[in-house]
Design a protein around this motif. Structure first.
Motif, PDB file in Angstrom:
ATOM      1  N   TRP A 102      69.775 -19.288  62.290  1.00  9.45           N
ATOM      2  CA  TRP A 102      70.737 -20.254  61.794  1.00  9.45           C
ATOM      3  C   TRP A 102      71.511 -19.599  60.779  1.00  9.45           C
ATOM      4  O   TRP A 102      72.784 -19.632  60.869  1.00  9.45           O
ATOM      5  N   ALA A 103      71.100 -18.471  60.101  1.00 10.59           N
ATOM      6  CA  ALA A 103      72.256 -17.963  59.213  1.00 10.59           C
ATOM      7  C   ALA A 103      72.774 -17.052  59.690  1.00 10.59           C
ATOM      8  O   ALA A 103      74.009 -16.556  59.232  1.00 10.59           O
ATOM      9  N   VAL A 104      72.529 -16.453  61.034  1.00  5.84           N
ATOM     10  CA  VAL A 104      73.290 -15.249  61.469  1.00  5.84           C
ATOM     11  C   VAL A 104      74.187 -16.083  62.436  1.00  5.84           C
ATOM     12  O   VAL A 104      75.444 -15.501  62.675  1.00  5.84           O
ATOM     13  N   THR A 105      73.744 -17.197  63.210  1.00  4.75           N
ATOM     14  CA  THR A 105      74.617 -18.012  64.142  1.00  4.75           C
ATOM     15  C   THR A 105      75.568 -18.521  63.661  1.00  4.75           C
ATOM     16  O   THR A 105      76.918 -18.668  63.956  1.00  4.75           O
ATOM     17  N   PHE A 106      75.393 -19.375  62.421  1.00  2.43           N
ATOM     18  CA  PHE A 106      76.295 -20.345  62.053  1.00  2.43           C
ATOM     19  C   PHE A 106      77.059 -19.845  60.756  1.00  2.43           C
ATOM     20  O   PHE A 106      76.434 -20.005  59.584  1.00  2.43           O
ATOM     21  N   ARG A 107      78.148 -19.043  60.567  1.00  2.00           N
ATOM     22  CA  ARG A 107      78.539 -18.486  59.438  1.00  2.00           C
ATOM     23  C   ARG A 107      79.520 -19.320  58.893  1.00  2.00           C
ATOM     24  O   ARG A 107      80.797 -18.985  58.770  1.00  2.00           O
TER      25      ARG A 107
END
Length: 268
Positions: A102-107
């Motif tokens: 999630w933290a990598v995909t939705f910046r």
């Protein structure tokens, strides 16, 4: 002797026995146990080394103990329902992987902020542990076997995603892309301690208090404990053992999932 002291007495005696045995072993090796235990205490609560900053040892101890507290809570919550949760490792990995994805995909700060990422990790932990709870309640599958097997499954899945979809193409070793800064756990007292103690420690302390209150004052917490004491008696009282087992494992997974997220968002 008060009731509370009687409850803690076995733990105190166990620690004293362990220290005594350890001291005897040190003496046989030519080591002064008093000096050794003194140095150990200084490293844990004061300075981890002579050149380390003031209170750096305590900060490091708290940082190291944070995931252990999360996993201990995961085991304890399940045990309240009479279940042995051997899958805290896998549930932590599930929470950590979900948080990483999630933290990598939705910046962005709208859906990629810290709160959202933690919720995603909690859901992942709940689902992974809940699967073992479902197998137990629906088919009577022993939770010790299922949680151990789920550990191996999620470990292999982790190896796959970190060498595939989540792998940082620029890195030479196996690692994911860097997570979004807005999803990172802020550090605590870093200027003083120079350690990575982060907000995760505060979260786990709050979680400990919340779980204590849950089992002491809430009906569902009482129902879970009733099932752990006796499934037959609980069922005769109108409590569904199957439902409580599933819920207890799910709650355990939430604790472990948060622990996995803490390592990813603010750990090593």
């Amino acid at each position: 002797m008060t009731k509370k002291l009687k409850e803690f007495l076995p733990s105190i005696i166990a620690v004293l026995i362990a220290l005594t045995i350890g001291g005897i072993i040190m003496i046989t090796k030519g080591v002064n146990p008093i000096l050794a235990y003194s140095d150990m205490a200084k490293a844990a609560f004061y300075r981890s080394s002579p050149k380390a900053p003031f209170m750096g040892g305590l900060a490091k101890t708290l940082f190291t103990s944070t995931p252990l507290i999360f996993s201990a809570l995961a085991a304890m919550v399940a045990f309240k329902a009479g279940l042995f949760n051997i899958g805290a490792q896998g549930q932590m990995i599930a929470g950590g992987l979900a948080a990483t994805f999630w933290a990598v995909t939705f910046r962005n700060y709208v859906i990629g902020n810290l709160l959202i990422v933690l919720i995603v990790a909690m859901i992942a932990g709940f689902l992974w542990a809940g699967l073992a709870g479902y197998l137990k309640s629906k088919f009577g599958v022993n939770e010790v076997i299922s949680t151990i097997m789920l550990n191996y499954i999620i470990i292999e899945f982790q190896n796959f995603v970190l060498n595939g979809p989540l792998k940082d193409a620029k890195a030479g070793n196996t690692q994911s892309e860097k997570i979004f800064d807005g999803a990172k756990l802020p550090t605590l007292f870093f200027k003083i301690t120079k350690q990575r103690l982060n907000l995760g420690f505060v979260i786990v302390v709050i979680l400990v208090i919340a779980i204590y209150l849950f089992f002491k004052y809430f009906r569902t917490g009482y129902d879970i404990k009733a099932v752990g004491n006796s499934e037959t008696v609980a069922e005769n009282a109108g409590i569904s053992p199957k439902k409580m087992m599933f819920l207890a494992m799910g709650l355990a997974g939430i604790c472990a999932g948060l622990g996995g997220a803490e390592r990813v968002l603010g750990g090593s």
